[in-house]
Design an enzyme around this catalytic site. Structure first.
Site, PDB file in Angstrom:
ATOM      1  N   GLU A 253      28.082   9.520  29.095  1.00 44.20           N
ATOM      2  CA  GLU A 253      27.611   8.157  29.331  1.00 44.20           C
ATOM      3  C   GLU A 253      28.557   7.377  30.241  1.00 44.20           C
ATOM      4  O   GLU A 253      29.766   7.301  29.967  1.00 44.20           O
ATOM      5  CB  GLU A 253      27.430   7.444  27.986  1.00 44.20           C
ATOM      6  CG  GLU A 253      27.009   5.979  28.084  1.00 44.20           C
ATOM      7  CD  GLU A 253      25.699   5.773  28.829  1.00 44.20           C
ATOM      8  OE1 GLU A 253      24.748   6.533  28.586  1.00 44.20           O
ATOM      9  OE2 GLU A 253      25.629   4.860  29.675  1.00 44.20           O
ATOM     10  N   THR A 295      20.204   6.582  32.271  1.00 44.60           N
ATOM     11  CA  THR A 295      20.442   7.904  31.671  1.00 44.60           C
ATOM     12  C   THR A 295      19.216   8.805  31.820  1.00 44.60           C
ATOM     13  O   THR A 295      19.341   9.979  32.164  1.00 44.60           O
ATOM     14  CB  THR A 295      20.761   7.785  30.166  1.00 44.60           C
ATOM     15  OG1 THR A 295      21.763   6.812  29.990  1.00 44.60           O
ATOM     16  CG2 THR A 295      21.235   9.105  29.606  1.00 44.60           C
ATOM     17  N   HIS A 410      29.187   3.268  26.485  1.00 49.48           N
ATOM     18  CA  HIS A 410      28.092   2.480  27.049  1.00 49.48           C
ATOM     19  C   HIS A 410      28.541   1.027  27.104  1.00 49.48           C
ATOM     20  O   HIS A 410      29.235   0.561  26.200  1.00 49.48           O
ATOM     21  CB  HIS A 410      26.843   2.625  26.176  1.00 49.48           C
ATOM     22  CG  HIS A 410      25.586   2.158  26.839  1.00 49.48           C
ATOM     23  ND1 HIS A 410      25.316   0.820  27.044  1.00 49.48           N
ATOM     24  CD2 HIS A 410      24.550   2.841  27.364  1.00 49.48           C
ATOM     25  CE1 HIS A 410      24.166   0.713  27.661  1.00 49.48           C
ATOM     26  NE2 HIS A 410      23.676   1.922  27.879  1.00 49.48           N
ATOM     27  N   ASP A 469      26.541  10.399  33.837  1.00 49.69           N
ATOM     28  CA  ASP A 469      25.111  10.117  34.062  1.00 49.69           C
ATOM     29  C   ASP A 469      24.878   9.069  35.161  1.00 49.69           C
ATOM     30  O   ASP A 469      23.951   9.191  35.963  1.00 49.69           O
ATOM     31  CB  ASP A 469      24.377   9.751  32.754  1.00 49.69           C
ATOM     32  CG  ASP A 469      24.888   8.485  32.065  1.00 49.69           C
ATOM     33  OD1 ASP A 469      25.919   7.927  32.487  1.00 49.69           O
ATOM     34  OD2 ASP A 469      24.224   8.057  31.094  1.00 49.69           O
ATOM     35  N   HIS A 470      25.733   8.033  35.230  1.00 52.50           N
ATOM     36  CA  HIS A 470      25.547   6.963  36.218  1.00 52.50           C
ATOM     37  C   HIS A 470      26.772   6.067  36.148  1.00 52.50           C
ATOM     38  O   HIS A 470      27.646   6.279  35.300  1.00 52.50           O
ATOM     39  CB  HIS A 470      24.275   6.155  35.945  1.00 52.50           C
ATOM     40  CG  HIS A 470      24.159   5.713  34.525  1.00 52.50           C
ATOM     41  ND1 HIS A 470      24.905   4.682  34.001  1.00 52.50           N
ATOM     42  CD2 HIS A 470      23.439   6.210  33.486  1.00 52.50           C
ATOM     43  CE1 HIS A 470      24.628   4.540  32.719  1.00 52.50           C
ATOM     44  NE2 HIS A 470      23.746   5.462  32.364  1.00 52.50           N
TER      45      HIS A 470
HETATM   46  C1  GP9 Z   1      20.218   5.451  25.232  1.00 55.27           C
HETATM   47  C2  GP9 Z   1      21.285   5.937  26.137  1.00 55.27           C
HETATM   48  C3  GP9 Z   1      21.754   4.852  27.064  1.00 55.27           C
HETATM   49  O1  GP9 Z   1      19.640   6.422  24.451  1.00 55.27           O
HETATM   50  O2  GP9 Z   1      20.883   7.069  26.791  1.00 55.27           O
HETATM   51  O3  GP9 Z   1      20.861   4.604  28.061  1.00 55.27           O
HETATM   52  P1  GP9 Z   1      21.257   3.822  29.396  1.00 55.27           P
HETATM   53  O4  GP9 Z   1      21.220   2.374  29.075  1.00 55.27           O
HETATM   54  O5  GP9 Z   1      22.616   4.278  29.801  1.00 55.27           O
HETATM   55  O6  GP9 Z   1      20.213   4.261  30.360  1.00 55.27           O
HETATM   56 MN    MN Z   2      23.618   6.030  30.382  1.00 56.51          MN
END
Ligand code: GP9
Ligand code: MN
Length: 617
Positions: A253, A295, A410, A469-470
């Protein structure tokens, strides 16, 4: 006269108020909608109101007898819709969507248990309808004649509109860009209301089916030719080197590349990853290519080697499409495929989309023990998540393809006191300061996970792919970022910040840092080739990262692109080496290519074109 007129309109207000209050009671008793603050409670309370005023307001245009019938029918229909959602929720812990209604597996599950799900108390769902019906029967005179002036109608609709704007304004403050950014149905229902949510779902469905209906397979020819002409081949030394091994994918994340091999207050931010990359393939010029689906977009890109959409999340808008994703392909070669993520399974519509991607099993919230002590921020702490996942891995048939999605790092980057391994950074931007602390925590969680994999004898038999992921630090934090990086964050630097780590650990292979310009879209062909699965002729836009002399090139979803020599972003062509603004003509040859690829990928998704590919017929 005035009194009579008021009473004549009363049926509308009675219908609206009864249904409004009932909906709120249902929200509170039948759905598990998490409320964090008073504003959210207010939003939840008022969210059915404007919709109900509008829908019942239609009756103001109808003649007297029809008006009463319309109000009764609407009340009955909306009550039934609410009940249907409640029944569905009792079983699936999710709200109804149209695609779900057509998913036969769900329907069979649901159909066989409607008896069990229906309770006698569900008659409550029609209380308001019975009251209305009784009122109409008992005092017919009250509702018979209609004398509503144009002006009164205008006031009525103005009021409905004002309530609607007030409600959406509050929702926008609580959850900006709700419709394009967030696609958790619980969040949608909470913010726009159960009825607007159903309408929105109908809209999405009709839009995507219109585009789908208009498509035929002919567009594929051009796309296929383009892909064939750009196919970069394989690396014959590595092709099949991990054949038959378990695959462990780890989506990290918000993990950006700029933290790798860096320190805060003299402390390494990612000591474990820094160690791991020494005996792994580490790609340090690897970019995330996500759009609004965050994500979920990264998951989509990584497993399909297609681009995400420019607005919305494919996971939500095109979940029923035909795909040829990595899990599905591996499943066909005997793999058991699973996704593991300790969040609400409906978040990003994963529970539905994972079926289209070919997952055998989705271990979500229900499969974990989550309590206050082991949670922080968005939910289960990463370390706990990995720890509890070990038993899921043990029970899986082998070989498996298992995708882990971490959560602790996150936004807003919270950690429990006992999990702070480094001190926060010291700028005046709390988000940036705390980011390093949560990254450090995830690094520790990963270290533990690797140790556990070793304990369980799963390490040697597995190829492990880790990727960010980003971004975690958005453009709003340039000031603190410039401080940390020691340089101004220009659009060029901002593009550099879109780099996320990609680490591929293959047992028995010595490590190497590879600086080829690449992106998430390249993971699918790279992984499949390592597993000995050919991708020649497949519809995908990435390339094997191990191909010798591979052209360095990657396109971001906003149309920016990066090559070995240049960075194109915000309509400016920068020199890759120095970050200086250069001649636009240097970037021009690739501007067209970038646009073409994004466009082809959009066509595939919007037209559901993969249903026309040969293997799918
Ligand atoms: C939620 C997690 C976070 O299940 O994957 O999502 P994001 O806000 O990073 O897209
Ligand atoms: Mn994410």
């Amino acid at each position: 006269m005035r009194n009579i007129m008021q009473s004549k309109r009363a049926i509308i207000f009675i219908a609206v108020v009864l249904l409004w209050i009932k909906t709120y009671i249902v929200y509170k008793t039948s759905f598990d909608i998490k409320i964090d603050n008073l504003i959210q409670e207010i939003i939840l309370f008022i969210n059915p109101l404007s919709f109900l005023l509008f829908i019942f307001g239609i009756s103001l245009f109808l003649k007297e007898t029809k008006r009463v019938r319309f109000i009764l029918a609407t009340s009955f229909f909306l009550s039934a819709l609410l009940l249907a959602n409640v029944l569905f929720y009792r079983f699936f812990n999710d709200f109804l969507t149209i695609p779900v209604l057509f998913q036969t597996s769900n329907l069979t599950d649901l159909g066989s248990s409607v008896d069990e799900l229906l309770k006698i108390s569900d008659l409550f769902f029609f209380t308001d309808f019975f009251i209305l019906f009784a009122l109409v029967k008992l005092k017919p005179i009250v509702f018979r004649t209609i004398l509503i002036s144009k002006q009164e109608r205008q006031i009525y609709f103005f009021l409905a509109l004002a309530i609607g704007f007030f409600h959406l304004g509050l929702a926008e403050i609580q959850r900006p860009q709700l419709l394009t950014r967030t696609f958790d149905r619980e969040m949608l229902v909470k913010n726009i209301g159960a009825y607007n949510y159903q309408l929105y779902d109908v809209f999405l469905q009709s839009k995507s089916s219109a585009q789908r209906t208009m498509a035929d397979g002919s567009e594929l020819v051009e796309i296929q030719n383009y892909i064939n002409a750009h196919y970069q081949g394989i690396n014959s030394e590595l092709f099949g080197v991990a054949k038959g091994k378990n695959v462990i994918m780890i989506s990290m994340e918000s993990l950006q590349n700029f933290v790798i091999n860096k320190t805060v207050g003299g402390q390494e931010i990612t000591p474990f990853l820094n160690q791991l990359i020494k005996d792994s393939f580490y790609f340090d010029h690897f970019y995330h290519q996500t759009g609004q689906g965050k994500t979920s977009d990264s998951e989509f890109i990584v497993e399909n080697s297609l681009y995400p959409l420019s607005r919305g999340a494919v996971f939500f808008t095109h979940a029923a499409n035909e795909y040829n994703a990595t899990p599905e392909i591996l499943k066909e070669t005997g793999y058991f495929t699973a996704a593991l993520h300790a969040n609400n399974k409906t978040f990003w519509n994963r529970d539905i989309m994972y079926q289209s991607l070919g997952y055998d099993r989705f271990y979500a919230m229900e499969d974990y023990e989550i309590n206050e002590a082991n949670s922080v921020g968005w939910g289960l702490k990463d370390r706990e998540f990995f720890e509890q996942s070990i038993r899921h891995l043990q029970e899986m048939p082998k070989p498996f393809y298992a995708k882990f999605i971490t959560l602790t790092n996150h936004f807003p980057f919270e950690t429990a006191v006992e999990d702070r391994y480094i001190e926060p950074y010291t700028s005046d931007d709390e988000t940036v300061n705390n980011y390093f602390v949560t990254v450090r925590y995830t690094d520790e969680a990963l270290k533990n996970f690797f140790n556990r994999l070793k304990d369980e004898g799963l390490y040697e038999n597995s190829i492990i792919v880790l990727y960010g992921d980003h971004y975690g630090i958005s453009e709003n934090h340039h000031k603190a970022m410039s401080e940390f990086l020691g340089k101004e964050v220009t659009p060029f630097e901002s593009t550099q910040l879109q780099r996320v780590p990609l680490i591929i650990h293959i047992p028995g292979q010595t490590g190497e840092t590879l600086s080829v310009v690449s992106g998430q879209i390249d993971i699918k062909p790279t992984l499949l080739h390592l597993l000995g699965v050919s991708t020649k002729g497949s519809i995908l836009f990435g390339d094997d990262l191990f191909v010798k002399n591979r052209e360095g090139y990657t396109v971001l979803r906003d149309g920016s692109f990066i090559t070995s020599d240049y960075v194109y972003t915000k309509d400016t062509c920068y020199e890759g080496e120095t970050g200086e603004v250069g001649e636009k003509s240097n970037c021009e040859p690739l501007m067209e290519k970038a646009k073409t690829e994004l466009n082809f990928s959009d066509k595939i998704i919007n037209g559901d074109l993969l249903r026309f590919t040969q293997s799918k017929q």
